[in-house]
Design an enzyme around this catalytic site. Structure first.
Site, short mmCIF file in Angstrom:
data_model
loop_
_atom_site.label_atom_id
_atom_site.label_comp_id
_atom_site.label_asym_id
_atom_site.label_seq_id
_atom_site.Cartn_x
_atom_site.Cartn_y
_atom_site.Cartn_z
N GLY A 187 16.90 -0.15 5.58
CA GLY A 187 16.04 -0.02 4.41
C GLY A 187 14.88 0.92 4.66
O GLY A 187 14.03 1.10 3.78
N ASP A 188 14.81 1.50 5.85
CA ASP A 188 13.75 2.48 6.13
C ASP A 188 14.37 3.50 7.08
O ASP A 188 15.59 3.55 7.22
CB ASP A 188 12.52 1.77 6.70
CG ASP A 188 11.22 2.50 6.37
OD1 ASP A 188 11.21 3.74 6.44
OD2 ASP A 188 10.22 1.84 6.04
N ASP A 189 13.55 4.32 7.75
CA ASP A 189 14.10 5.38 8.59
C ASP A 189 15.09 4.82 9.63
O ASP A 189 14.81 3.81 10.28
CB ASP A 189 12.96 6.10 9.32
CG ASP A 189 11.92 6.64 8.34
OD1 ASP A 189 12.32 7.17 7.28
OD2 ASP A 189 10.70 6.53 8.62
#
Ligand code: NAG
Ligand code: NAG
Ligand code: NAG
Ligand code: NAG
Ligand code: NAG
Ligand code: NAG
Ligand code: NAG
Ligand code: NAG
Ligand code: NAG
Length: 456
Positions: free
Chosen positions: A245-247
């Site tokens: 959900g992020d990098d």
């Protein structure tokens, strides 16, 4: 004849024992294989998914820590569902997860003590002050292996994500695995799922190998970064598969004035053969916390699918530090919002003491042999007014546009560099150049020559 047969038989038995890792000396069993081997059940753990096993894990590590000077120890987690609160690792130690083994993080916040914030951040990342413990932690360790036959470490993060979204947390969420001030680390053949926040966070570490690791989190879970090397050097990440959900990867080095004061860069970082899916974030971010500096990052042979951008630089006024000597080649990108994205106005400051004169230096950023398809916009390149990002090089880049691509394909402000063989035609800030961008010839040597093959 009989004697020969007996000798052959003995040899066969010895071989079998050796392969099974029984009875052999550590040297004979190869580097990284431990002399003392215990199962977590020997410390009273129950793998029924309901019994809380924190005491068993803590006792096991304390006990096995006493074998550090005597050939080291492995804690074997057999198939089963092992619920536990946070625990720390020790030196000359292997955490070995069998096929079907799942270590489950307790969802009861009372099981998560508070710990000190990182000195290079000055406070927790989500909230000021201290932070919740990491799920698996360790400080000042040497020679740690987390491996096995693809068992799982499950952060059961849903409860944290819900509370985070509802602003019900007074403290920063814990990371799934954080090692501080440690060296000679191998993480291989394990799966990490549903971290409360970041997944793997090697911080102030050196000589770290992360190989054959799967990291899975829902693509809309908050801040579930895959791997975040932070103020760490000689870190090799290879053959990993990350959906988050992020990098997928974020290289960091501390936050504003705290990171500037702590002054420990992330450097000599290799990321290769990564497959990343992260629809709202980058395959690899450099920053935004980069106040101790980031240099010598080498990225090659990566695949990203349905990911917002590829190798993104995130910084801003107040960060200080530098990002330099970044080398990227052979990316295969499918469905990207921005192939190239640099940000000079990233917000988020630890407090109101950030120094507005602390400008980052971003220079020497090289991309070559990049193929991308279904691209919305080729480049969104924003440096900092009066502090341009310089020395940007792009060569042999093809971005095939999506049916609904932007009309404006490049938007460049406060950046300077060169381009060669880039399609679509780049912005004038990237002047013409007649040669390919550089990539260092000599490989960085990180980690052991071969991953240990130990059977427990
Ligand atoms: C783990 O180690 C950290 C220091 O690195 C300490 O603050 C924390 O209390 C330890 N946690 C556990 C569960 O022992
Ligand atoms: C670990 O090492 C750091 C840096 O040398 C030191 O400041 C810290 O007190 C040590 N922590 C522990 C738990 O030993
Ligand atoms: C490891 O397990 C994960 C999750 O179950 C799976 O997606 C992955 O393909 C497995 N990796 C290997 C090498 O078997
Ligand atoms: C790095 O760590 C590995 C074990 O993980 C070890 O074999 C190797 O010697 C270390 N290299 C350095 C330079 O410390
Ligand atoms: C700076 O932050 C402190 C503590 O958060 C607060 O008390 C103070 O009012 C702030 N000052 C300004 C100028 O915003
Ligand atoms: C250009 O990049 C592609 C990969 O996108 C690669 O297959 C090709 O060999 C490169 N061309 C040159 C001349 O290096
Ligand atoms: C292309 O990208 C768009 C988003 O821009 C997406 O909706 C679509 O599914 C992608 N097409 C393919 C073939 O992947
Ligand atoms: C181009 O980027 C600048 C700086 O970020 C921004 O202010 C401007 O609106 C952008 N232009 C377009 C057409 O998107
Ligand atoms: C990890 O998996 C790879 C590929 O499946 C295998 O070659 C290697 O021996 C495994 N490592 C360990 C420590 O089991």
């Amino acid at each position: 004849m009989a004697a020969r047969r007996a000798a052959l038989q003995a040899a066969a038995v010895a071989l079998a024992l050796c392969a099974a890792g029984i009875g052999a000396t550590p040297a004979a069993r190869g580097a990284g294989c431990r002399k003392h081997v215990r199962r977590v059940t020997e410390y009273g753990a129950v793998g029924d998914g309901r019994t809380l096993n924190t005491k068993a894990f803590v006792r096991a590590v304390a006990d096995l820590g006493r074998r550090a000077g005597d050939g080291g120890a492995a804690l074997v987690v057999p198939a089963g569902r092992w619920l536990t609160g946070p625990f720390n690792l020790t030196s000359h130690f292997t955490l070995f997860l069998h096929r079907g083994a799942e270590i489950l993080a307790s969802q009861d916040l009372d099981d998560w003590p508070l710990i000190a914030p990182l000195p290079s951040y000055g406070r927790g990342r989500d909230e000021p002050g201290p932070r919740y413990s990491n799920f698996i932690g360790g400080s000042n360790l040497t020679d740690v292996i987390i491996s096995g036959y693809n068992g799982t470490i499950n952060g059961q993060g849903q409860v944290w994500w819900d509370k985070f979204h509802a602003k019900q947390l007074d403290y920063t969420r814990g990371y799934l695995l954080e090692l501080l001030y440690s060296r000679d680390i191998i993480i291989s053949n394990v799966t990490f799922v549903d971290a409360p926040s970041w997944n793997l966070h090697p911080t102030y570490c050196t000589n770290v190998t992360i190989s054959g690791v799967t990291i899975l989190a829902p693509v809309h879970s908050p801040n579930t970064d895959g791997i975040d090397p932070d103020s760490s050097s000689h870190v090799k990440i290879e053959d990993c598969y990350i959906v988050s959900g992020d990098d997928c990867i974020a290289v960091k080095s501390g936050w504003d004035e705290y990171g500037i004061r702590f002054n420990m860069p992330s450097q000599h970082i290799v990321v290769r053969r990564l497959t990343c899916i992260s629809p709202t974030s980058a395959m690899i971010a450099l920053g935004s916390e980069m106040s101790g500096g980031i240099q010598d990052v080498r990225v090659e042979d990566n695949i990203a699918i349905n990911t917002e951008s590829a190798v993104r630089i995130k910084s801003g006024v107040g960060r200080g530090g530098f990002v330099r000597d970044v080398f990227v080649r052979r990316l295969s990108l499918h469905t990207m919002k921005w192939v190239f994205w640099m940000t000079g106005n990233y917000g988020q400051h630890p407090d109101n003491s950030s120094d507005p004169k602390a400008l980052p230096e971003v220079t020497g950023i090289n991309y070559r042999d990049v193929f991308a398809e279904n691209v919305t916009m080729a480049g969104r390149m924003e440096g900092i007014p009066n502090d341009p990002y310089t020395g940007i090089c792009m060569s042999n880049v093809t971005a095939q546009l999506a049916p609904k691509a932007k009309k404006l394909q490049w938007n460049c402000t406060d950046v300077q560099g060169v381009a060669y063989g880039v399609s679509p035609e780049p912005c004038p800030e990237l002047g013409a150049e007649g040669k390919p961008c550089t990539f260092p010839e000599e490989e960085l040597v990180i980690g052991p020559p071969e991953l240990p093959k130990c059977t427990y």
